[in-house]
Each structure stands twice: as structure tokens, then as C-alpha cells.
Design a protein around this motif. Structure first.
Motif, PDB file in Angstrom:
ATOM      1  N   ASP A  16      -5.328   1.620  -9.918  1.00  0.00           N
ATOM      2  CA  ASP A  16      -5.134   3.104  -9.002  1.00  0.00           C
ATOM      3  C   ASP A  16      -4.761   2.376  -7.507  1.00  0.00           C
ATOM      4  OD1 ASP A  16      -6.094   4.185  -7.447  1.00  0.00           O
ATOM      5  OD2 ASP A  16      -8.040   4.136  -7.670  1.00  0.00           O
ATOM      6  N   PRO A  17      -3.393   3.353  -7.380  1.00  0.00           N
ATOM      7  CA  PRO A  17      -2.877   2.757  -6.194  1.00  0.00           C
ATOM      8  C   PRO A  17      -4.028   2.855  -4.647  1.00  0.00           C
ATOM      9  CG  PRO A  17      -2.487   4.762  -6.847  1.00  0.00           C
ATOM     10  CD  PRO A  17      -2.845   4.390  -7.935  1.00  0.00           C
ATOM     11  N   TYR A  18      -4.986   3.791  -4.935  1.00  0.00           N
ATOM     12  CA  TYR A  18      -5.404   3.963  -3.859  1.00  0.00           C
ATOM     13  C   TYR A  18      -6.826   2.620  -3.510  1.00  0.00           C
ATOM     14  CZ  TYR A  18      -3.117   8.089  -4.126  1.00  0.00           C
ATOM     15  OH  TYR A  18      -1.584   8.879  -4.413  1.00  0.00           O
ATOM     16  N   SER A  19      -6.704   1.336  -4.167  1.00  0.00           N
ATOM     17  CA  SER A  19      -7.683   0.550  -3.764  1.00  0.00           C
ATOM     18  C   SER A  19      -7.016  -0.768  -3.691  1.00  0.00           C
ATOM     19  CB  SER A  19      -8.897   0.483  -5.802  1.00  0.00           C
ATOM     20  OG  SER A  19      -9.516   1.604  -5.529  1.00  0.00           O
ATOM     21  N   ASN A  20      -7.321  -1.377  -3.033  1.00  0.00           N
ATOM     22  CA  ASN A  20      -6.857  -2.472  -2.858  1.00  0.00           C
ATOM     23  C   ASN A  20      -7.590  -3.399  -1.596  1.00  0.00           C
ATOM     24  OD1 ASN A  20      -5.960  -1.234  -0.116  1.00  0.00           O
ATOM     25  ND2 ASN A  20      -4.648  -0.077  -1.505  1.00  0.00           N
ATOM     26  N   TYR A  21      -7.176  -4.438  -1.824  1.00  0.00           N
ATOM     27  CA  TYR A  21      -7.843  -5.433  -0.439  1.00  0.00           C
ATOM     28  C   TYR A  21      -7.010  -5.982  -0.006  1.00  0.00           C
ATOM     29  CZ  TYR A  21      -9.689 -10.243   0.030  1.00  0.00           C
ATOM     30  OH  TYR A  21      -9.616 -11.595   1.547  1.00  0.00           O
TER      31      TYR A  21
ATOM     32  N   GLY B 250       7.596  -5.494  -6.420  1.00  0.00           N
ATOM     33  CA  GLY B 250       6.637  -6.642  -6.486  1.00  0.00           C
ATOM     34  C   GLY B 250       5.889  -7.156  -5.688  1.00  0.00           C
ATOM     35  N   LEU B 251       6.389  -6.861  -4.293  1.00  0.00           N
ATOM     36  CA  LEU B 251       5.323  -6.585  -3.010  1.00  0.00           C
ATOM     37  C   LEU B 251       3.856  -6.358  -3.258  1.00  0.00           C
ATOM     38  CD1 LEU B 251       7.564  -7.437  -0.295  1.00  0.00           C
ATOM     39  CD2 LEU B 251       6.327  -8.928  -1.761  1.00  0.00           C
ATOM     40  N   ASP B 252       2.649  -6.766  -3.183  1.00  0.00           N
ATOM     41  CA  ASP B 252       1.339  -6.218  -2.458  1.00  0.00           C
ATOM     42  C   ASP B 252       1.580  -5.484  -1.890  1.00  0.00           C
ATOM     43  OD1 ASP B 252       0.170  -6.768  -0.468  1.00  0.00           O
ATOM     44  OD2 ASP B 252      -0.116  -9.351  -1.577  1.00  0.00           O
ATOM     45  N   LEU B 253       0.811  -4.296  -0.820  1.00  0.00           N
ATOM     46  CA  LEU B 253       1.250  -3.021  -0.885  1.00  0.00           C
ATOM     47  C   LEU B 253       0.622  -3.781   0.863  1.00  0.00           C
ATOM     48  CD1 LEU B 253       1.229   0.050  -0.551  1.00  0.00           C
ATOM     49  CD2 LEU B 253      -0.907   0.345   0.180  1.00  0.00           C
ATOM     50  N   ASN B 254      -0.556  -4.223   1.212  1.00  0.00           N
ATOM     51  CA  ASN B 254       0.218  -5.720   2.501  1.00  0.00           C
ATOM     52  C   ASN B 254       1.129  -5.923   3.107  1.00  0.00           C
ATOM     53  OD1 ASN B 254      -2.954  -4.846   2.563  1.00  0.00           O
ATOM     54  ND2 ASN B 254      -3.541  -6.466   1.651  1.00  0.00           N
ATOM     55  N   ALA B 255       1.931  -6.454   1.947  1.00  0.00           N
ATOM     56  CA  ALA B 255       3.031  -7.504   2.388  1.00  0.00           C
ATOM     57  C   ALA B 255       4.220  -6.425   2.979  1.00  0.00           C
ATOM     58  CB  ALA B 255       2.963  -8.234   1.043  1.00  0.00           C
ATOM     59  N   ALA B 256       3.840  -4.934   2.048  1.00  0.00           N
ATOM     60  CA  ALA B 256       5.513  -4.482   2.113  1.00  0.00           C
ATOM     61  C   ALA B 256       4.412  -3.931   3.684  1.00  0.00           C
ATOM     62  CB  ALA B 256       5.155  -3.148   0.626  1.00  0.00           C
ATOM     63  N   VAL B 257       3.448  -3.531   3.707  1.00  0.00           N
ATOM     64  CA  VAL B 257       3.333  -2.640   5.134  1.00  0.00           C
ATOM     65  C   VAL B 257       3.963  -3.405   5.987  1.00  0.00           C
ATOM     66  CG1 VAL B 257       1.808  -1.763   6.537  1.00  0.00           C
ATOM     67  CG2 VAL B 257       1.892  -0.930   4.052  1.00  0.00           C
TER      68      VAL B 257
ATOM     69  N   LYS C 183     -10.951  -1.418  -0.139  1.00  0.00           N
ATOM     70  CA  LYS C 183     -11.269  -0.456  -0.222  1.00  0.00           C
ATOM     71  C   LYS C 183     -11.356   0.230  -1.828  1.00  0.00           C
ATOM     72  CE  LYS C 183      -7.039   1.959   0.850  1.00  0.00           C
ATOM     73  NZ  LYS C 183      -6.585   2.466  -0.086  1.00  0.00           N
ATOM     74  N   VAL C 184     -11.927   0.759  -1.958  1.00  0.00           N
ATOM     75  CA  VAL C 184     -12.061   0.998  -3.490  1.00  0.00           C
ATOM     76  C   VAL C 184     -12.260   2.455  -3.824  1.00  0.00           C
ATOM     77  CG1 VAL C 184     -13.768   0.491  -5.432  1.00  0.00           C
ATOM     78  CG2 VAL C 184     -13.695  -1.155  -3.579  1.00  0.00           C
TER      79      VAL C 184
END
Length: 489
Positions: A92-97, A160-167, A351-352
Motif C-alpha cells: 500500500d503506497p499510502y501506509s508507511n513508517y 530501491g529506496l523507501d519513501l522516507n529515504a527518497a524524500v 501512517k496506516v
């Protein structure tokens, strides 16, 4: 109860509250705990949900890594990675830590000004995909579009990066340069954008009165103060004798659920549905309006960057208030998130996705979007990609950059005679004419200076409201409805 807040990643110096939907949700038991060993930590977590065998397995993995890995490890990073892995496994692209640092940035007040490129992004199938650029932001002005996949920033791949790292790689201080490569549907080669990061304006509502008493209200996102601002501007327009309203939610990535309901109630008659929220057990919470309809016609402008709360507003006003939707098919985000920011006790945040939302008639628009009543495309030059400044374009060349230059030349009044990507003599003549008008060397070659001047002229053209097909069609629709209403009196 958790505070109502938006839950998106905006590519700014602080990840703001601004974008995808959230809603009130009850607190879960506190998951905080600390211990000197992996077993102790996981035993603490096990009391709040992990079975004994699950806790043992995770604890064993942590101990094996810590005991055998050939380098020193950062335990916090390992634990954060484990939680990230759980979130990524949801697909789910909208659920993350978010760990401590990104969560602290996320918690920054939405009242301030932030620095970055100004775009909301999500993770889709391992790619960093733009949901929407913020209107007027550096990303918007540069030509970043909804559903662009960001491949790299300043030469560093985001794969390959998680969204936090990409941002973290995309954001940066005001005045710094971000060289961003994106993959856009319909283009064979990546497109490069050179964007200078800047302060992102968080004013979410702007309004003006057009001729013939047609009001325009633009909503850039549904933040905590957007409802009050919308009411203020609507009241001003009505006091000026407004006879019809155009609501513009193009490139609006969404926002707070309660806020969009509050705005919809200004137009939806009492008792009619605004939105339905369905949980995992298929139980639906219906949100009927407590407001009343307006005596004047309303149109809603939308495009592929209109997501989430923007789609709720469009669906509610179309199905329950008779508004006409104009523009393009919307983004298609039909889920609801909430953020859990206290349970870990260490400043991190989860975020869930907790539910999906449905339009008044029960449609789930997720990954499909909402179709406009009147499909209106913008001129082709609104979507043209920037010219690669590393290339020099000249006679007898062929390619997408030549085609983009031809589209730009045509748009700003110079006739290349074709827009198929072949640099012929007519294109060369058009380039020379443009260069002369800009007091550049009129050699018919598109170098960096010519490309930049051409793009600047194009931006000026795009920013002129008279060239906005969708806005003009929205205003025309309102005027026609006003005229029809007057003829029946």
C-alpha cells in the motif's frame, strides 16, 4: 482521540501535514518499550500483539545480526527497518513508517513556509511517483506532472529506496538545485528537470470575480484552515452579487476529511450524502450534509492531479448538488489514512490506511478516478517537456527535444510548420525569428540560452488565464446556466 491531520509526503524541507485523507480514530495501546537486549525489546512488543513464536523469530534475527554481522550495527536502524519491511509488505503506497527525524519533520506546523520543490509523492511498485505538484511551486512551474515517476535526483537513483529515504534526497534548502529525471507515460526517454528549491506557499485558498458575476475559488489542498478560508472567500464573492461559481481543485492532492465535508456542506442540501467511509468489516459510516444548496450554478475543474479529498468534493457536488465536472479524469485515490504518533513513545510515527471512501452513490474510485461530465484538454504546450539543455539542436536533427522545441515555438507565435520532431529549414527559420525577438544570436541553433528563453516565454503563455481551456470552459458553462435560468423567469 488522534488529532485530525493530513498524511502525505510533501517534498519540502519538512514533510508537511498536507495531502491525503485522514480521520478521527481511537488510540491504540501504547507500544513504547525499551530493553538492553533484543529478546527484552520484543518481549515488550509481544505484550501488545506479537505471538510468542513471532516475537522469538524476530528477536532471534536481531540477535543473529548483532552477533555475526561483520560491521557494527545501529539497533535503531535495524528496528526501523523491520517496521518499514512490515509496512512495505502491505503493498500500500499510502501506509508507511517514519523514524524519529522524518516524523519530527512531518509534525511541523502547516502554518509556516517550507522550502523544497513542492510536490506530493507516493511509492508505487518500488517507484517514487508524483501524486500532484503543489500549485505555484517550483515543481509545478518546472513542468512536473501527476504520475511522473522520479528516477533520480542530482544523479542519485531513487530505485530501491523507501519513501522516507527518497524524500530526503529530493528535499533541500531554498536556492539549492535539484536535477530531477522522471519517466513520463508516452515518452521513450527520461525527462530532465532542473529545479531550484524555494519556499512553498501554503496559502490554500484564493478567489476572484470574473466578468458577468462568475466567481472563481481555487483550492490547492485541504489543510486544517482551508474550510474557514473557503467560507471567507465564498462570503466575499456572494456579497459582490456572484451569480455562479467555479471551484478549481486541479493539482490538489487532497487533505483532511472533516475539512472537505465542511466545504461540501456549503452546496449539498441537508440530508443528502457527501461521502461514505467503509472499514475492513464492510461497515459504512455515512456523512450526510447538514448544510443547504446554493441558488446559483457550480462547476468543478479537475485534472489527473486532483486526488483524494479533491475527488470527494467532486463526487459529492456532482452526485448530490448537481455540479458539472469539467477537465480530465482524476487521480484515483479512494482510501483513508490516519497517523499514530504517540504509541511508540520515541518520536517515530506510523501512517496506516484504515478504510476506503465511497462517493454518495456507493462508487469506489480507487485507481480509476472520477470522469468529468465535460472532458476538456489543455493545449498541447501545457504538457510539453523541457528541452534537454545538454544538447544543441540544429538543422537535420530528429528527436523528442526537437518536437518539444517545435511545440513551444508554435505556442509563442513562431511557425515551425511541423511538430513531428524533424528539424527542417522552416523550424530553423522559426528559431531565428524567436532568437531575434529575444536579442539572442540568430543562428537558428537551439542552445542553452535559446532553450531557456523559449521555456520562459512558454511559461508566460501558460500562466495567462485566457489560454486555460478548462477554466474558460468552466466559466462558459456557468454563464450558459445563468442565461438559461434567466430565460425561464
Amino acid at each position: 482521540m488522534l488529532r485530525k491531520r493530513t498524511v502525505v509526503f510533501l517534498v519540502v524541507a519538512a514533510m508537511l501535514c498536507g495531502g491525503l485523507l485522514t480521520m478521527m480514530f481511537t488510540q491504540l495501546p501504547n507500544l513504547a518499550g525499551s530493553s538492553a537486549s533484543g529478546e527484552g525489546l520484543l518481549a515488550s512488543i509481544a505484550k501488545n500483539g506479537l505471538e510468542q513464536e513471532e516475537a522469538k523469530k524476530i528477536g532471534t534475527a536481531l540477535d543473529l545480526i548483532e552477533s555475526n554481522y561483520y560491521k557494527d550495527i545501529d539497533r535503531d536502524k535495524l528496528v526501523d527497518g523491520a517496521i518499514n519491511g512490515m509496512m512495505e509488505s502491505l503493498g500500500d503506497p499510502y501506509s508507511n513508517y517514519m523514524g524519529k527525524v522524518p516524523a519530527a519533520q512531518f509534525e511541523e506546523s502547516i502554518e509556516g513556509s517550507f522550502s523544497g520543490i513542492g510536490a506530493e509523492v507516493s511509492s508505487v511498485d518500488g517507484n517514487v511517483v508524483v501524486v500532484s505538484p503543489i500549485k505555484g511551486s517550483p515543481a509545478d512551474k518546472a513542468g512536473i506532472r501527476a504520475k511522473d515517476a522520479i528516477l533520480s535526483v542530482n544523479g542519485e537513483s531513487l530505485q530501491g529506496l523507501d519513501l522516507n529515504a527518497a524524500v530526503a534526497k529530493i528535499k533541500g534548502p531554498k536556492g539549492s538545485k535539484a536535477v530531477i529525471k522522471v519517466k513520463r507515460a508516452g515518452t521513450s526517454e527520461p525527462i530532465e528537470f532542473v529545479i531550484i528549491r524555494d519556499n512553498v506557499n501554503l496559502e490554500t485558498v484564493s478567489a476572484r470575480m470574473e466578468s458577468n458575476k462568475v466567481g472563481i475559488i481555487e483550492i490547492s489542498q485541504f489543510s486544517l484552515n482551508t474550510g474557514d478560508r473557503f467560507k471567507e472567500e465564498l462570503k466575499k464573492l456572494e456579497a459582490q452579487g456572484m451569480e455562479g461559481l467555479v471551484i478549481d481543485v486541479r493539482n490538489n492532492p487532497g487533505g483532511v476529511l472533516a475539512v472537505v465535508i465542511d466545504i461540501a456542506e456549503q452546496f449539498v442540501p441537508k440530508g443528502k450524502l457527501i461521502v461514505q467511509v467503509e472499514d475492513k468489516d464492510k461497515k459504512r459510516e455515512k456523512h450526510p450534509s447538514n448544510g443547504e444548496s446554493k441558488p446559483y450554478p457550480v462547476t468543478v475543474l479537475m485534472n489527473k492531479g486532483s486526488a483524494s479529498a479533491s475527488e470527494i468534493l467532486a463526487g459529492a457536488l456532482q452526485q448530490s448538488a448537481g455540479a458539472v465536472l469539467i477537465g480530465e479524469n482524476t487521480f484515483g485515490k479512494g482510501t483513508v489514512q490516519t497517523s499514530f504518533e504517540k504509541q511508540f513513545g520515541d518520536g517515530s510515527l506510523l501512517k496506516v490506511t484504515i478504510a476506503k471512501w465511497l462517493t454518495p452513490n456507493g462508487s469506489w474510485i480507487h485507481e480509476k478516478g472520477i470522469k468529468p461530465d465535460l472532458k476538456v484538454d489543455q493545449p498541447d504546450y501545457f504538457l510539453v517537456a523541457p528541452i534537454d539543455k545538454k544538447k544543441t539542436l540544429k538543422y537535420d536533427m530528429n528527436g523528442s527535444d526537437v518536437m518539444n522545441a517545435q511545440i513551444m515555438l508554435e505556442a509563442v507565435g513562431y511557425k515551425p510548420g511541423r511538430k513531428d520532431g524533424y528539424f527542417d529549414r522552416a523550424t530553423e527559420k522559426a528559431v531565428k525569428s524567436f532568437q531575434s525577438s529575444q536579442k539572442l544570436k540568430a543562428d537558428g541553433v537551439v542552445n542553452t540560452a535559446t532553450a531557456e528563453a523559449l521555456e520562459a516565454a512558454l511559461i508566460k503563455k501558460i500562466q495567462d488565464p485566457k489560454n486555460d481551456n478548462q477554466l474558460n470552459r468552466g466559466i462558459t458553462e456557468i454563464r450558459e446556466e445563468i442565461a438559461t435560468k434567466a430565460s425561464k423567469k
